[in-house]
Scaffold this active site. Structure first.
Site, PDB file in Angstrom:
ATOM      1  N   GLU A   1      53.619  51.692  70.578  1.00  0.00           N
ATOM      2  CA  GLU A   1      52.175  51.703  70.808  1.00  0.00           C
ATOM      3  C   GLU A   1      51.577  50.440  70.224  1.00  0.00           C
ATOM      4  OE1 GLU A   1      50.590  56.166  70.882  1.00  0.00           O
ATOM      5  OE2 GLU A   1      51.545  55.654  68.987  1.00  0.00           O
TER       6      GLU A   1
ATOM      7  N   HIS B   1      55.216  54.125  61.509  1.00  0.00           N
ATOM      8  CA  HIS B   1      54.019  53.426  61.968  1.00  0.00           C
ATOM      9  C   HIS B   1      53.693  52.255  61.037  1.00  0.00           C
ATOM     10  CE1 HIS B   1      52.286  57.101  64.339  1.00  0.00           C
ATOM     11  NE2 HIS B   1      53.385  56.613  64.856  1.00  0.00           N
TER      12      HIS B   1
END
Length: 335
Positions: A108, A39
């Protein structure tokens, strides 16, 4: 296939050195695999972390001897050009042969938008980019002087000089029918997460994986069905429940978080949830036998690679209790 039991390294929750120590301990505690997310930003701003999985996996490989390690998941389509992913995992695969899995997904906005300033595209484009990226990565591992002309990515006479030693599997993560079918047809494994509506697994994901396997160019007897198991296990049931609060963002619906690109905003949404909803994605238990009974339906469905994600800050406590009370019983019962 034998049952594989993995440890999810919570990169968003712990500093890189601490996370490395936990993952080394996971090998000692008897886990078979360690998976880490890549991430750019964490789910929470307060005390959040977001180390590069690409760098961190090198440290993990050098600090361990047995465990298989991988990403769950990395997005090879926006922050990274697929050729960079091919080069990095080629290097890791040559350093630690037989111990790497590249887990990928469509991404995302929380990770890709802040780092690129891009407009977040619809799923159709994200899926198309993922398919093209996987094709390019595999070609770069197999061919030299590759000139690739895709819709989204191009190379000109590209060569990866340090390719993976042996096969480096690619797993695809998905939460819908198209990606699940693609994973069965084109990938070496499928990744999803626990705690969602039951018919998602029984009516959508696993049937589409099976359909994809039927469409594959050759049989895949070793195809891996991997699931991240959200488990909060502690001998103190109330502690196990409270531990889930830090990961309340997982209980937000896709509609609630799809346009959220800030960890601060995500944290505010998550903190507003009651503890019952925060814990809804987790198997919360203090009894090993009860805990295993709640895991059993996932195994019965066909998942043979369980990667356990524990939410608490005391990961050493989790690994000790889980390694002593749960893992041996799981192996004894399910192989």
């Amino acid at each position: 296939m034998t049952l594989e039991l993995g440890y999810k390294a919570s990169a968003e929750q712990f500093a890189p050195r601490q996370l490395l120590d936990f993952s080394v301990e996971a090998e000692h505690a008897g886990f078979d695999t360690v998976f880490v997310s890549d991430h750019f930003q964490p789910w929470r701003h307060t005390d959040g972390h977001a180390p590069s999985a690409l760098a961190w996996l090198g440290a993990l490989g050098a600090s361990t001897r047995r465990i298989v390690m991988g990403t769950s998941v990395l997005t090879p389509t926006f922050r990274y050009h697929p050729s960079v992913v091919a080069q990095v995992f080629g290097t890791l695969g040559s350093l630690f042969p037989g111990r790497l899995i590249l887990g990928v997904g469509t991404g995302e906005g929380l990770n890709e938008v802040p780092s690129t300033g891009m407009a977040w595209p619809e799923m159709k484009e994200r899926f198309a980019r993922l398919r093209e990226a996987i094709s390019l990565i595999r070609k770069l591992w197999a061919e030299d002087h590759l000139t690739f002309e895709g819709e989204y990515y191009k190379t000109q006479g590209a060569t990866i000089y340090d390719k993976p030693t042996g096969k480096l599997p690619i797993y695809v993560a998905g939460a819908g029918p198209q990606v699940a079918k693609y994973a069965g047809r084109m990938a070496d494994g499928f990744i999803c997460t626990s705690g969602k509506k039951w018919d998602l697994y029984t009516e959508t994901l696993l049937p589409n994986v099976a359909e994809g396997l039927g469409l594959a160019s050759k049989p895949k007897p070793d195809f891996d069905r991997m699931i991240e198991m959200k488990v909060s296990f502690d001998t103190d049931k109330q502690r196990a429940l409270e531990d889930t609060r830090i990961w309340a963002a997982l209980a937000l619906t896709p509609e609630e978080k799809v346009t959220v690109h800030s960890p601060r905003e995500m944290e505010q949404l998550a903190d507003a949830l009651p503890i019952e909803r925060a814990a809804s994605r987790w198997i919360v238990s203090s009894d090993p036998d009860e805990h295993i009974e709640k895991i059993k339906p996932y195994i019965d469905m066909g998942f043979r690679h369980l990667v356990f994600h524990a939410p608490g800050n005391d990961q050493a406590r989790f690994m000790k209790t889980y390694g002593e009370l749960v893992l041996p019983k799981l192996r004894q019962r399910f192989g």
